[in-house]
Design a protein around this motif. Sequence first.
Motif, PDB file in Angstrom:
ATOM      1  N   PHE A 117      26.982  14.141  79.197  1.00 17.03           N
ATOM      2  CA  PHE A 117      25.791  13.691  79.924  1.00 17.03           C
ATOM      3  C   PHE A 117      25.121  14.869  80.632  1.00 17.03           C
ATOM      4  N   ALA A 118      25.916  15.717  81.280  1.00 19.87           N
ATOM      5  CA  ALA A 118      25.358  16.892  81.960  1.00 19.87           C
ATOM      6  C   ALA A 118      24.703  17.840  80.971  1.00 19.87           C
ATOM      7  N   ALA A 119      25.308  18.009  79.786  1.00 17.02           N
ATOM      8  CA  ALA A 119      24.734  18.902  78.775  1.00 17.02           C
ATOM      9  C   ALA A 119      23.403  18.371  78.265  1.00 17.02           C
ATOM     10  N   PHE A 120      23.296  17.063  78.071  1.00 22.07           N
ATOM     11  CA  PHE A 120      22.026  16.486  77.630  1.00 22.07           C
ATOM     12  C   PHE A 120      20.949  16.625  78.706  1.00 22.07           C
ATOM     13  N   VAL A 121      21.328  16.414  79.953  1.00 25.56           N
ATOM     14  CA  VAL A 121      20.360  16.576  81.044  1.00 25.56           C
ATOM     15  C   VAL A 121      19.899  18.029  81.136  1.00 25.56           C
ATOM     16  N   LEU A 122      20.832  18.955  81.028  1.00 24.65           N
ATOM     17  CA  LEU A 122      20.468  20.370  81.080  1.00 24.65           C
ATOM     18  C   LEU A 122      19.580  20.744  79.890  1.00 24.65           C
ATOM     19  N   SER A 123      19.850  20.197  78.726  1.00 23.46           N
ATOM     20  CA  SER A 123      19.005  20.469  77.551  1.00 23.46           C
ATOM     21  C   SER A 123      17.581  20.001  77.800  1.00 23.46           C
ATOM     22  N   LEU A 124      17.441  18.830  78.396  1.00 23.40           N
ATOM     23  CA  LEU A 124      16.100  18.316  78.687  1.00 23.40           C
ATOM     24  C   LEU A 124      15.390  19.194  79.707  1.00 23.40           C
ATOM     25  N   ILE A 125      16.112  19.628  80.741  1.00 25.98           N
ATOM     26  CA  ILE A 125      15.511  20.489  81.762  1.00 25.98           C
ATOM     27  C   ILE A 125      15.050  21.813  81.151  1.00 25.98           C
ATOM     28  N   LEU A 126      15.897  22.410  80.324  1.00 18.33           N
ATOM     29  CA  LEU A 126      15.547  23.691  79.707  1.00 18.33           C
ATOM     30  C   LEU A 126      14.424  23.533  78.694  1.00 18.33           C
ATOM     31  N   LEU A 127      14.337  22.375  78.042  1.00 21.77           N
ATOM     32  CA  LEU A 127      13.221  22.132  77.129  1.00 21.77           C
ATOM     33  C   LEU A 127      11.902  22.070  77.901  1.00 21.77           C
ATOM     34  N   LEU A 128      11.898  21.334  78.994  1.00 26.04           N
ATOM     35  CA  LEU A 128      10.691  21.270  79.819  1.00 26.04           C
ATOM     36  C   LEU A 128      10.377  22.621  80.445  1.00 26.04           C
ATOM     37  N   ASN A 129      11.420  23.378  80.751  1.00 27.30           N
ATOM     38  CA  ASN A 129      11.216  24.687  81.368  1.00 27.30           C
ATOM     39  C   ASN A 129      10.528  25.674  80.429  1.00 27.30           C
ATOM     40  N   THR A 130      10.666  25.487  79.130  1.00 28.03           N
ATOM     41  CA  THR A 130      10.006  26.390  78.199  1.00 28.03           C
ATOM     42  C   THR A 130       8.496  26.325  78.321  1.00 28.03           C
ATOM     43  N   VAL A 131       7.973  25.241  78.878  1.00 28.55           N
ATOM     44  CA  VAL A 131       6.525  25.082  79.041  1.00 28.55           C
ATOM     45  C   VAL A 131       6.128  25.116  80.508  1.00 28.55           C
ATOM     46  N   LEU A 132       6.896  24.422  81.360  1.00 34.82           N
ATOM     47  CA  LEU A 132       6.479  24.222  82.744  1.00 34.82           C
ATOM     48  C   LEU A 132       7.042  25.246  83.721  1.00 34.82           C
ATOM     49  N   ASP A 133       8.092  25.957  83.360  1.00 37.19           N
ATOM     50  CA  ASP A 133       8.670  26.999  84.217  1.00 37.19           C
ATOM     51  C   ASP A 133       9.066  26.493  85.596  1.00 37.19           C
ATOM     52  N   PHE A 134       9.769  25.360  85.662  1.00 35.05           N
ATOM     53  CA  PHE A 134      10.161  24.879  86.989  1.00 35.05           C
ATOM     54  C   PHE A 134      11.613  25.176  87.323  1.00 35.05           C
ATOM     55  N   SER A 135      12.458  25.439  86.336  1.00 34.49           N
ATOM     56  CA  SER A 135      13.848  25.760  86.657  1.00 34.49           C
ATOM     57  C   SER A 135      14.015  27.205  87.112  1.00 34.49           C
ATOM     58  N   VAL A 136      12.967  28.024  86.992  1.00 32.64           N
ATOM     59  CA  VAL A 136      13.077  29.434  87.360  1.00 32.64           C
ATOM     60  C   VAL A 136      13.055  29.636  88.868  1.00 32.64           C
ATOM     61  N   ASN A 137      12.819  28.578  89.620  1.00 27.33           N
ATOM     62  CA  ASN A 137      12.740  28.736  91.060  1.00 27.33           C
ATOM     63  C   ASN A 137      14.076  29.127  91.680  1.00 27.33           C
ATOM     64  N   PHE A 138      15.171  28.806  91.018  1.00 26.95           N
ATOM     65  CA  PHE A 138      16.479  29.129  91.593  1.00 26.95           C
ATOM     66  C   PHE A 138      17.348  29.974  90.663  1.00 26.95           C
ATOM     67  N   LEU A 139      16.913  30.219  89.419  1.00 30.80           N
ATOM     68  CA  LEU A 139      17.685  31.059  88.508  1.00 30.80           C
ATOM     69  C   LEU A 139      16.765  32.117  87.906  1.00 30.80           C
ATOM     70  N   PRO A 140      16.748  33.313  88.461  1.00 31.26           N
ATOM     71  CA  PRO A 140      15.837  34.345  87.954  1.00 31.26           C
ATOM     72  C   PRO A 140      16.207  34.808  86.546  1.00 31.26           C
ATOM     73  N   TYR A 141      15.234  34.871  85.694  1.00 29.26           N
ATOM     74  CA  TYR A 141      15.400  35.425  84.351  1.00 29.26           C
ATOM     75  C   TYR A 141      14.022  35.857  83.872  1.00 29.26           C
ATOM     76  N   ARG A 142      13.988  36.683  82.834  1.00 29.78           N
ATOM     77  CA  ARG A 142      12.722  37.262  82.386  1.00 29.78           C
ATOM     78  C   ARG A 142      12.561  37.118  80.876  1.00 29.78           C
ATOM     79  N   GLY A 143      13.079  36.026  80.352  1.00 27.69           N
ATOM     80  CA  GLY A 143      12.968  35.758  78.927  1.00 27.69           C
ATOM     81  C   GLY A 143      12.284  34.440  78.659  1.00 27.69           C
ATOM     82  N   SER A 144      12.411  33.976  77.423  1.00 27.24           N
ATOM     83  CA  SER A 144      11.707  32.771  77.013  1.00 27.24           C
ATOM     84  C   SER A 144      12.415  31.493  77.451  1.00 27.24           C
ATOM     85  N   GLY A 145      13.741  31.508  77.534  1.00 28.39           N
ATOM     86  CA  GLY A 145      14.488  30.296  77.835  1.00 28.39           C
ATOM     87  C   GLY A 145      14.836  29.476  76.608  1.00 28.39           C
TER      88      GLY A 145
END
Length: 634
Positions: A117-145
């Motif tokens: 369940f956690a892996a599916f939720v994280l997959s959804l968050i990272l999918l949305l992050n590829t467009v919306l860039d909202f997970s970067v607020n607490f995990l710095p990175y400089r790639g595509s995701g």
Amino acid sequence: MSQNASARSSISASPVDSPAEETTSLLPPSAPAHPHSHSHPHTHPHMPNHAHARKTSISARSISGRSVAGSVRNYGAVAGRPGPAEQAPRVSKVGQRRILTTFPLQATFFILTLLVFAAFVLSLILLLNTVLDFSVNFLPYRGSGFTEFWIALIGAWIGLGGVLFFSHPSYLFFLTTLITLILHIPIIFLSLLSPSLKRNHAPLILVPLVLTASTLIFTLLANFLVRRAKKQESLRISRMLTEAAGRERASEESTARALVGVQGKGFWGRLLGFFGGVVGLIAGLTGLVLVSLLLVDLSISAYDGSLPLPSASSRLVKVHPQSSQWPINIHLSCTSSNSSLPTVVYTSSSGVPGSLALLPTPLPPVAEGAQNPGRWLFDLQEQGRLGNVCTWDRPGYGFSDVLSNADLGSISDALWEALDSAGVIRDSKKEELLMVGEGYGGLISRIFAARHPNNIHAFLHLDAQTASTYFSELSTTQFISRLTSRLFPSLLTPLSLNRLPSVLLRRSTSLSRILASSHPTPSTVRLNENLRKARLQETIGSQSMNSKSFRILLESGYKYPSSKPAIVLSSKDRIEKDERWAEGQRVLAEEVTAEEGLVDWIKVKEVGHFVCESEEGKGICEDSILKLVKIKSK
């Protein structure tokens, strides 16, 4: 007595390897007659309940599991009390149900379900992050995701297979899952030891890696525990049946297989088990193939990341726009000159790294007669006809890092900080920058000028985008179209479906993969996931009239130095074919640029979007910039 003797003699005369003897080897021995059976009025040696007669009837039966179970049913039973063999089929079924009721297996199943369940939720968050860039607020990175999304999805997929096939574990699924887990080790080392990968992915990639590794470990643990529990249960039932039978020849394994495995599953059970094994194998192989492709792509990226910058004048400048949570590196290249002429700053079109202008010839693969956009500026500088000429890779392009929340304002701020840090802007009050914006770069030049009007000498707009041509009301149909045409192909980039063949067939070099471009054709955008990310930010994230980029562009109109000298070059063919584009070019020349600032509006014939490529177009571009350079500052 004569009949009993004949029955015994017929049995002893039968061959040892006959089917009857094999069947009876799994049966309990003949029990002694009841002490009072001789006095029972209904007991008769010819009746089927007689022990020897019953053995003879059993010997004539087949060796199937059903016949074995039937032959031992009611054996040794007494009035009101079934014999041990009668209990065997019922005990075996109960035993199979008891396997999943032990605490270790219950705890493993519960933890595995939570991890999936956690892996599916994280997959959804990272999918949305590829467009919306909202997970970067607490995990710095400089790639595509994109890579992080696939790692989380692999964990969710294999973990789901472990949950669905929890009670029917497969050796092949266990093996493929184990190999997938082992392949995560080099991914971790590459992500942490390669400087380029570490900057693009860490520490964000550690989150899906840890979660996926935990999911795979518990999937393997569940597979092992269930198989061990089933084996122990089979041995327990085997021992019980063997003790009840009392025959040393009947091994525990054959007894369990005959009395538990065959008759417990049946045809449909075996068919279901076969398809379950096939599906489990497919699920395991899918995860194994995906993680292998990710490892290959990361290896290629690590190798390409060791490439030096393309020019002696190139440098990586650290910038930190206000909208970004952390600093990034911007690749800037400025030629050195002692000339007092204004510095030319070239910003390339969408999908085209500015670094291509530094190269005298296009990178492979390329069509015949192609030219690098912006190269003509450096040719003029080498001829001594221009002063300093600067080009740069926008965030996500070429050698520059990806910028989170990359709206037009953040991109223009990154350019200003890069020029300031590089010492190009020596005097904040001196007008010295001649902004050359091509396509999408024209929007960046306009916002840059609106924020720093005192540093602008003039403008050269090369078939530049405008608010009316670039931004639009985002309908549901358009949004779905952008998802299918931009997002889904972008997500496939880390799987190296294009990069690996280009490496094996030697169709690209490290430099061409870093400076991947939509122009010149054929497009190589698919070879660089950071460029894919940047284009997603430019389109899905910023192309709507409700976006931050659109608001920034409208606000910049109040401070835009419209009276500065400007020349607008437009493709005549495009104007004639597209009314919307024609209106946008007219607004840029006659409304965005004030009447006193417009030097010329030239419609270049027989050229496409890149108006400086043909011989005639290149000549017009050179004449235009030389005219702007010679204009004295007011």
